[in-house]
Design a protein around this motif. Structure first.
Motif: not given
Length: 407
Positions: A127-156
């Motif tokens: 359970x502790x490993x799963x919780x730590x893994x979810x935190x790590x996934x959250x960090x990586x999934x949040x880190x790359x999402x910057x300003x909208x100009x980097x997400x123009x395919x999604x915007x379009x």
């Protein structure tokens, strides 16, 4: 004679396959066959003007704008404490080709922790490993999402697929991604969306919020009008800004949470044990695919999740005359006939057998470039309708003129 090398042929930015043909029509970056471009525009315009428009995005869409791959997530989690012990405890890998499948590993962790006592040392370790893994996934999934100009395919993508006729249902955008790309793109466009969470604070999930809509009161007019540019956002595998209150089983949206509420239903048994809000979202996903006059636009989804693929199969079998698909991915043809990608082969066979499926091979950005806007799609659809009407009229008039000449 010139010694200069011959000009290289323009590389295709996109290519597509549709109808019962197994040949690909290429659209080079510059120039190229205008007939192929017009044909693709006509196909996509028809898709956008269906009554029920659904969008399904997968990890490939986020990877196209810098998101982590499954390999990146595995690499990060493999450096966590007790990783080696946990892999052994949950008996991973147990299936061919899943040696570095982080979702499969976390599925096994979830199953293991539910079977073992909370007081047991091994259960706590998992359970502790799963919780730590979810935190790590959250960090990586949040880190790359910057300003909208980097997400123009999604915007379009949202700019072109969300606007609809007022008498049509809202576009429904489904995603298996945990990141916030769609939310940031919608905010950039000023597009409100319904995601099942309340509008008070704290924002709590309840399925009834998906049945509500946005309207505006028009000054000096009786009644109200639907607000333009609203869509439904349904995150089928959870989100890095969801948090579960274990005491009440309520799920809340929070901008920052140390324990994101995610789900890893890679095995069929997990697909059968959903709790809210996943049960609500999967139910709506299945229902929407059964509606008549429906188009499903798929971007960057690998067709590896049985619980999401099976309803698509059902729609193709039971609703063949009013269900169509547009599937966009970076590499498509390489998956046909390859072990581990059986669903892609099945979809190819369905297309060749006459199912209304169009494959568009190319990167995410180029795909959004060739997508017509809804207004353009309506004009294209109206033009085709007028041409068909004119042709039918001419066919009716011709025999009448022949009879008149005979008289």
């Amino acid at each position: 004679m010139s010694d200069s090398p011959p000009l290289a042929e323009p590389k295709p930015s996109l290519r597509f396959r549709s109808g019962r043909s197994n040949s690909w029509a290429e659209l080079p970056e510059q120039g190229g066959d205008e007939k192929s471009r017009e044909r693709l525009t006509q196909i996509l315009s028809g898709a956008l003007t269906t009554k029920n428009l659904l969008v399904l995005t997968g990890s490939g869409a986020s990877q196209a704008v810098g998101g982590p791959t499954m390999g990146d997530l595995w690499s990060a989690c493999s450096k966590l404490k007790d990783y080696t012990d946990v892999v052994g405890l949950v008996n991973h890998p147990r299936a061919e080709g899943r040696e570095t499948d982080i979702e499969h590993l976390l599925s096994l962790c979830l199953f293991y922790s539910r079977l073992h006592s909370e007081k047991g040392a091994n259960g706590k370790k998992v359970r502790d490993f799963q919780a730590d893994a979810e935190k790590e996934i959250s960090k990586l999934c949040r880190k790359f999402v910057g300003t909208p100009d980097k997400l123009m395919p999604y915007v379009e993508l949202l700019r072109k697929l969300v606007p609809r006729r007022n008498d049509f249902p809202r576009t429904k955008v489904y995603t298996t991604n945990y990141d916030l790309c769609l939310e940031v793109a919608a905010e950039h466009l000023g597009m409100p969306y319904l995601d099942g969470f309340s509008f008070g604070y704290p924002r709590r999930f309840h399925g009834r919020w998906l049945d509500y809509d946005f309207v505006k009161r028009v000054k000096d007019k009786a009644g109200s009008e639907f607000l333009d540019g609203v869509f439904q956002l349904l995150k089928l595998h959870g989100s890095i800004d969801w948090e579960l209150d274990s005491a009440t089983s309520a799920v809340y949206r929070k901008s920052e949470t140390p324990s994101p509420h995610l789900v890893y239903p890679r095995d069929e048994k997990f697909a059968l044990s959903y709790e809210q809000p996943f049960l609500e979202m999967i139910s709506r996903y299945q229902t929407s695919l059964r509606e008549p006059d429906t188009c499903l636009v798929v971007v960057g989804f690998g067709f590896n999740d049985h619980h999401l693929v099976q309803p698509i199969r059902t729609a193709l079998l039971t609703n063949p005359n009013s269900f169509r698909m547009v599937i966009a991915d970076f590499e498509i043809e390489k998956k046909f006939g390859v072990k581990g990608w059986e669903t892609w082969t099945e979809l190819s066979e369905c297309q060749l057998a006459g199912a209304d499926i169009t494959f568009v091979e190319g990167n995410f950005e180029n795909f959004t470039h060739v997508l017509p806007s809804f207004s353009d799609a309506r004009r294209q659809d109206d033009l085709v309708g007028r041409l068909v009407h004119a042709l039918e009229t001419s066919r009716r008039v011709a025999p009448e003129n022949d009879q008149a000449e005979k008289k």
